[in-house]
Design an enzyme around this catalytic site. Sequence first.
Site, PDB file in Angstrom:
ATOM      1  N   CYS A   1       0.847  -1.193   0.000  1.00  0.00           N
ATOM      2  CA  CYS A   1       0.000   0.000   0.000  1.00  0.00           C
ATOM      3  C   CYS A   1       0.886   1.248   0.000  1.00  0.00           C
ATOM      4  CB  CYS A   1      -0.930  -0.018   1.198  1.00  0.00           C
ATOM      5  SG  CYS A   1      -1.982  -1.449   1.181  1.00  0.00           S
TER       6      CYS A   1
ATOM      7  N   TYR B   1      21.297  -7.178  -0.280  1.00  0.00           N
ATOM      8  CA  TYR B   1      20.455  -6.113   0.297  1.00  0.00           C
ATOM      9  C   TYR B   1      19.000  -6.166  -0.189  1.00  0.00           C
ATOM     10  CZ  TYR B   1      25.122  -4.580   1.405  1.00  0.00           C
ATOM     11  OH  TYR B   1      26.420  -4.562   1.859  1.00  0.00           O
TER      12      TYR B   1
HETATM   13  C1  PLP Z   1      31.354  -1.455   7.206  1.00  0.00           C
HETATM   14  C2  PLP Z   1      30.894  -2.068   5.942  1.00  0.00           C
HETATM   15  N1  PLP Z   1      31.703  -2.917   5.304  1.00  0.00           N
HETATM   16  C3  PLP Z   1      31.333  -3.525   4.152  1.00  0.00           C
HETATM   17  C4  PLP Z   1      30.101  -3.272   3.588  1.00  0.00           C
HETATM   18  C5  PLP Z   1      29.737  -3.968   2.317  1.00  0.00           C
HETATM   19  O1  PLP Z   1      29.505  -3.111   1.259  1.00  0.00           O
HETATM   20  P1  PLP Z   1      29.216  -3.701  -0.177  1.00  0.00           P
HETATM   21  O2  PLP Z   1      28.143  -4.721  -0.007  1.00  0.00           O
HETATM   22  O3  PLP Z   1      28.777  -2.568  -1.008  1.00  0.00           O
HETATM   23  O4  PLP Z   1      30.482  -4.331  -0.644  1.00  0.00           O
HETATM   24  C6  PLP Z   1      29.226  -2.367   4.204  1.00  0.00           C
HETATM   25  C7  PLP Z   1      27.916  -2.073   3.614  1.00  0.00           C
HETATM   26  O5  PLP Z   1      27.118  -1.326   4.089  1.00  0.00           O
HETATM   27  C8  PLP Z   1      29.636  -1.755   5.424  1.00  0.00           C
HETATM   28  O6  PLP Z   1      28.833  -0.905   6.073  1.00  0.00           O
END
Ligand code: PLP
Length: 433
Positions: A362, A390
């Site tokens: 919604c 993610y």
């Molecule tokens: C401290 C830290 N390390 C590594 C990552 C991994 O980033 P990515 O998935 O873009 O490689 C993140 C992602 O938020 C993070 O906050």
Amino acid sequence: MIGNSAPVRWRGGLAPGHERRGGELFAGGVSADELAATYGTPLLAVDYGVFDAAIAQFLQACAPHSVEIAYAGKALLLVALARHLKHTPLHLDVCSLGELATAERAAFPPDRIAFHGCGKTGEELDAAAEGRVARVIVDNIEELRRLGSRSGGAKISVLLRVNSGIEAHTHEFVRTGGARTKFGFDTAALPAALETLKKLPGLQFEGLHSHLGSQIYDTQTFVENTHALMERAAFAAAAGFVTERIVVGGGFGVSMHPDEPDTFDADKTIAEIANAARKDAKRWNLPLPQIGIEPGRALVAQAGTTLYRVMSAKRQSGKPFVIVDGGIYENPRPALYGAYHHAYAARESGPLQETILCGRSCENDELGTARLPSDAAEGDLIAMCTTGAYTYSMAGNYNRFTRPAVVAVRGGTHTLIAKRESIDDVLRNDCDE
Ligand SMILES: Cc1ncc(COP(=O)(O)O)c(C=O)c1O
């Protein structure tokens, strides 16, 4: 097991690991129809072949420079996935008790786990003090004191997370370095952190960490970050601290579109990071630290495909819309900051048209636009690409929808690795009064 280090690439308009047989889509050698019929939709399929190829590519880039890789669990972490990673040389970053418990359920070795996060709870700090992880990346002075007050047994290894002040050229929502971000000790705060450490005998300074953000494609940003860390290592040395380890973060860019060239060069980037550290160590007469990286997205994003069923195909003000059975609750990033995911129909048919893809929440939860068959109709399957990172890890229960199932695919086989949530799961914490 991790053998093939050929880069994972888009081919013929299809995401890594995807192919068409007689017009029908296969992911990891399994037909999208079969996956949807077996497990329902929305469904996250993780192709372990693509995952392993990405891991192999990074291992190959890192090996000549002895750079250590930790998988950032926040991208996607499930017990099965942690079990899979345990059999690789990778370390693991966790940033909550939930992620740590997941790793522990998989019997992931604690000496390869680092604890992250910028607001660690007492329970989380206790877990570190009890030796359930190898090291803690400390974000702020309060955390340093709280961790220091817990130690009593073996010394706890800590890395200080620094904000190097470098702003990566990426979306502000996924930028974690620079003036307007909450993370780490900035230059002004670092001296006090080191002074505080001197008074905390239970903590062992191991080194420095800086993560700049996500979806960074240019090598130079990582090189600048390395220089910034080494400059702070020289500062720490003057204060009496030996930097044995620097971690230059994750954030390595991933190609999200078939027409997007593979702009990120892992071999070159890792080599230049190592080179920058070597140069600076010489320049400031420092011992060369162990270098670490912590990619999440670059290892798992392209391995993921979300399968949706079309619930309705309609025109609104002359524009084609398709409503699918997922949405913001299982993939919030498109709505949150316009994250792009390429999507196509699982079965090719007829002419294609630019179609607005929406979820069923919604909210105006557009998942993006996609070139879909103009006769797209209820029941059709849509594949959304590059959803390994993610998506599931950021999923929630908005509208009290249930989180999707996750299935591992590889070489024509499929195995469920996370069950679809049930309505009972959603209601499980509600109290009668
Ligand atoms: C401290 C830290 N390390 C590594 C990552 C991994 O980033 P990515 O998935 O873009 O490689 C993140 C992602 O938020 C993070 O906050």
